[in-house]
Write a protein that holds these residues in place. Structure first.
Motif: not given
Length: 980
Positions: A265-270, A289-291, A310-316
């Protein structure tokens, strides 16, 4: 001139082309013109005259007609748009005989019948076909291979049934497909995965057979919008979804999707918006999800997610993050606290723990925060309103401690604050109480102390003030009386002292007033006649003295009265017997005298104990009353009283009639809405005490038997009290009921008014009164047959569906409840009382037409979002109707005391329904009204109705079905008659 130098052959060619051009213009124009005239005259019904300019003209051209767009070069018809024209009839296939027609839009009309596939082939040259919001039925049409140009197809909001045909997957140019809000019941169509040019797929709100999300949809490489909410999707999300690199909006809400989110699902880049709430998704959030570097909205609420954030939320670049109602745990990530975009953060109903980062909000422009029902502890961060945009601040049911931060006293944007059930202490800043936009303050069950400052009078919009279960003290300031919008006021279980300001009776919109377990003293305010909307009054466990105000018995909707454990004296006023209480308690006072006959009932014994001076000849263990000896003195007294009553009644009748009929005063203005053989002079003389059949917050209702033999119901609106509100009620009833006609909407016969504020509304008379009366006033044996209750549910739903979907603009009732559903002699229902109704106008920029200035409706029926957003939509009515369905099944009132503290019928039924599924707790048999005849109870039907009720009362408005859908669901619950 240059053309004079052309050779003769070129001039001949030029003139020939010009001739054919003008010939073609005339030919196209005449053919199109004739087709349109013929369709209008032979195929369509035009009740509103929307096509009144479709008439013959000298130019034989339709290009100036309503809804017609022509080619400016040859005057051929390119587009027909008859949106909201209210035309009716079958689909006009002959429109498609216009060979140049490219766009055909007939939406929000009454086009009906089926789409016949052979005739439908006439439309194969169309590029756009929009038939949404009509009354089309039957199967979807087959598309022949000739439909090579169709790019936009919208058949949403109709009543199509069956499967989606395979031919839908063979439309090579199709970019937009919308089939939402139909009755399609085949499997979720995998064939749509063949539409290689598709950018939008909307097939939501259909009762498809339970099916997985087709993996073939991963082939839609140009897809930008996927909307498949409420479509019976099951199983996991396929890994192929990651191939949709162009997808910007994904909405699969309100399904039964299970399993973890695939890492792909991380492939939904747009992607910009992902909404997957109200499913059964489990497992942890994937690292991929970082993507999502473009994602602004993520809603995974109401699932079964586990693990930590996840800490990756910060990048979204999230603006909206909803993860509520899951099983997430752990601490709030420090990295997420630095998000510069986050405005709306909801984590409630999880198992998060630890302290919140104290810099939370320092960089985030929050408008809404909800961390309720977790295990957070420590201090409340002081920066949540750093940018002065925070409107909703919700932290209840945690373990927060320490003081309420001083910084929130400067948060002028705050509207809704809810921090009850924590361990907060200290004094609430004085500056907080006076914030100008505050609508609701809920701070109960903490350890706050201090007093309520007089500055609270500046919070003029405050409607809900709940601070019970703290250590607040001091006297209640008289400035509280300036909060004219106050609806709920609960200061129970504190340490308040002194008398209650007498002006508190001026709070005319109060519905619940709870002051129990304090140290209030003095007398109970007597001038309570303005409390026309008060349903609950709890003054128990204080030190009130004096007599019980008899005026309490005149409050029209008071159903909860608790004056127990005070120092009240004197006799119980006879007027209290006029109340119809769910809860009634006068115990443990110093009351004396004989118990009024209207309270001589075993159910009230416990409510009278602890008053040694009370007596009754029939109620044990109360003292038995001694019989007084007759004397001439008593005879004189009795005769005097009778004379007084007679004279008083005569004065009342004379005064009432003079007010109504006085010819020397303002004349009556009457408006008739039905053809009748009587007028106001035949009705007004009958508006006497003996004909009263009911009263409510806005007036008194009389039964009037006319000399014509007809019986009507007349409502006389209250005079001299809050006249602007009364005028609003009057105008709303007249404007709403005066223009609509439906078998399940009460008929307004006529209205009349005069210049002195008298307002009278005359309706058809309903022999069996209200549904609420029949269910809850010992009349329910009349509804012991389940089929009667089911028919009432169907009729009321049809009435509301008419208001929402068939009226233009739609009408929102805003006060749907069992007391506003009336029953005729055959128990056929009519939706009534439109005094709070509003039309839902189209919103314009800068004008949110759905937002109301105050809470309207009745407690127990009000949708949860309405109390704090003040935004009314048709989904508010759907919630209230769900409560009525629960009443029909259980026979209980919405706030029945048997549910337990802080629990209403919605929570009780919902929990019971979940327990039934999990085979624990209450069974269905324990929910069903015991007064229903078991011989008539179709348990399967009742279970389905409860499912509908639970769906209607979903916490989120978007999860509730439309009333049109509710009608279909109720119809589907009816079992076929058994074969003998």
């Amino acid at each position: 001139m240059p053309f004079l130098n052309f050779p003769p052959s070129s001039l001949f060619l030029l003139f020939t082309l010009s001739f054919f051009h003008f010939f073609a213009v005339g030919l196209f124009s005449n053919v199109d013109y004739d087709i349109l005239i013929r369709v209008k005259n032979t195929h369509l019904d035009d009740p509103d005259g929307a096509l009144k300019d479709w008439v013959p003209n000298q130019a034989h051209t339709p290009c100036s007609w309503t809804g017609i767009t022509c080619d400016s070069t040859n005057l051929s018809v390119l587009a027909i748009n008859l949106t909201t024209s209210n035309i009716a009839g079958g689909f006009p296939y002959d429109f498609c005989r216009i060979p140049t027609l490219r766009n055909l839009s007939i939406t929000v009309t009454n086009i009906n019948g089926t789409l016949l596939s052979p005739s439908f082939s006439l439309c194969s040259h169309l590029q756009l076909l929009n038939l949404s919001s009509n009354l089309l039925v039957g199967r979807l049409p087959e598309f022949s291979p000739l439909f090579t140009q169709l790019q936009i197809l919208d058949l949403s909001s109709n009543n199509f049934t069956g499967d989606v045909p395979l031919s839908f997957g063979q439309l090579p140019a199709l970019r937009v497909l919308r089939l939402t809000m139909n009755l399609l019941d085949g499997p979720v169509p995998s064939v749509l995965g063949n539409l290689s040019q598709l950018t939008e797929m909307a097939i939501a709100y259909n009762p498809f057979k339970p099916s997985p999300l087709p993996s073939e949809y991963g082939n839609l490489l140009k897809l930008e919008n996927m909307f498949i909410s409420t479509a019976n999707l099951t199983g996991p999300i396929p890994g192929s979804i990651g191939k949709l690199a162009m997808l910007t909006n994904l909405d699969l809400t309100f399904n039964s999707i299970s399993g973890p989110l695939p890492d792909s699902i991380g492939g939904l880049r747009s992607i910009k918006s992902i909404q997957l709430y109200n499913n059964r998704i489990s497992g942890e959030l994937p690292e991929s999800i970082g993507n999502w570097t473009s994602l602004s909205r993520l809603d995974l609420s109401q699932n079964s997610l586990t693990g930590k954030l996840p800490d990756k939320f910060a990048a979204i670049p999230l603006e909206i993050l909803h993860l509520n109602d899951n099983f997430l745990q752990g601490e709030f990530p420090e990295s997420l606290a630095s998000s510069p975009h986050l405005t709306d953060l909801k984590l409630f109903n999880n198992s998060f723990s630890g302290t919140l980062p104290q810099n939370l909000g320092l960089n985030s422009p929050f408008t809404e925060i909800d961390f309720s029902s977790n295990h957070f502890e420590g201090n409340i961060p002081k920066f949540l309103c750093q940018q002065n945009r925070l409107q909703k601040f919700i932290l209840f049911s945690n373990s927060f401690s320490g003081n309420f931060p001083e910084s929130y006293g400067a948060c002028d944007s705050l509207v809704y604050v809810r921090v009850e059930d924590n361990q907060l202490s200290g004094e609430v800043p004085d500056s907080f109480w006076k914030l100008p936009k505050l609508n609701s303050i809920q701070m109960s069950d903490n350890q706050f102390q201090g007093s309520i400052p007089p500055a609270i009078s500046l919070a003029r919009d405050l409607q809900v003030l709940l601070i019970s279960g703290n250590n607040f003290s001091g006297q209640l300031p008289a400035e509280i009386c300036k909060l004219k919008e106050l609806v709920r006021f609960d200061i129970g279980r504190n340490k308040f002292t002194g008398g209650v300001p007498s002006c508190i009776t001026e709070l005319q919109k109060l519905q619940k007033l709870d002051m129990q377990e304090n140290q209030f003293a003095g007398e109970i305010p007597k001038l309570v006649q303005f409390w026309k909307e008060l349903t609950e009054l709890n003054l128990s466990h204080n030190q009130f003295t004096g007599k019980i105000p008899p005026q309490l018995g005149d409050l029209p909707v008071l159903t909860y009265l608790d004056l127990s454990s005070n120092l009240l004296s004197g006799e119980i006023p006879e007027e209290l017997t006029k109340l119809k209480p769910d809860q009634f308690n006068l115990s443990n006072n110093k009351l004396t005298g004989k118990v009024p006959s209207g309270l001589v009932n075993e159910q009230f014994v416990g409510s009278l104990l602890g008053n040694p001076g009370l007596c009754s000849s029939d109620l044990k263990p109360l003292n038995r009353c001694s019989k007084p000896k007759p004397s001439s003195f008593y005879v004189v007294v009795i005769l005097s009283v009778l004379a007084f009553v007679l004279i008083g009644s005569l004065i009342w009748v004379i005064k009432f009639k003079m007010n109504l009929l006085g010819k020397s005063k303002s004349p009556w203005t009457a408006t008739k809405f039905q053809r009748v053989g009587f007028d106001e002079e035949d009705v007004i003389p009958h508006l006497t005490k003996g004909n009263i059949i009911g009263s409510g917050g806005s007036g008194t209702v009389f039964k009037v038997n006319l000399k014509t033999g007809q019986t009507v119901a007349a409502k006389s609106l209250w005079r001299g009290h809050n006249q602007s509100d009364i005028e609003s009620v009057f105008q709303s009833e007249v404007e709403t009921l005066g223009r609509i006609r439906h078998a399940n909407i009460v008929k307004l016969i006529f209205s009349c008014s005069n210049g002195e504020g008298s307002r009278i509304l005359v309706y058809e008379y309903m022999e069996n009164g209200s549904l609420g009366d029949v269910l809850h006033e010992n009349k329910s044996e009349a509804l012991s047959d389940w089929s009667k209750r089911l028919n009432i549910a169907m009729g009321a739903a049809q009435g509301l569906a008419y208001l929402h979907h068939d009226c233009v603009p739609p009408i929102i009732h805003r006060d749907v409840k069992s007391n506003n559903i009336l029953l005729d002699a055959e128990f056929c229902p009519r939706v009534a009382d439109f005094g709070l109704a509003k039309t839902l106008e189209r919103q314009t920029e800068g004008n949110d037409a759905g937002v109301m200035s105050r809470i309207a409706g009745s407690y127990g029926y009000i949708a949860p979002e309405y109390g704090y957003t003040m935004k009314v939509t048709e989904k508010s009515d759907v919630y209230s109707f769900g409560v009525v369905l629960m009443e029909l099944v259980t026979g209980k009132r919405p706030n029945d005391p048997s549910f337990g503290e802080n629990k209403d019928i919605v929570k009780w039924v919902t929990e019971a329904a979940l327990s039934e599924v999990e085979e624990k707790g209450l069974s269905l048999d324990e929910i069903i009204d015991e007064k229903l005849d078991p011989r008539t109870c179709e348990v399967e039907e009742i279970a389905k109705i409860l499912d509908v009720a639970v769906l209607c009362t979903s916490a989120l408005p978007i999860d509730r079905p439309s009333m049109r859908k509710v009608v279909e669901m109720i119809r589907d619950t009816k079992l076929p008659p058994s074969k003998s």
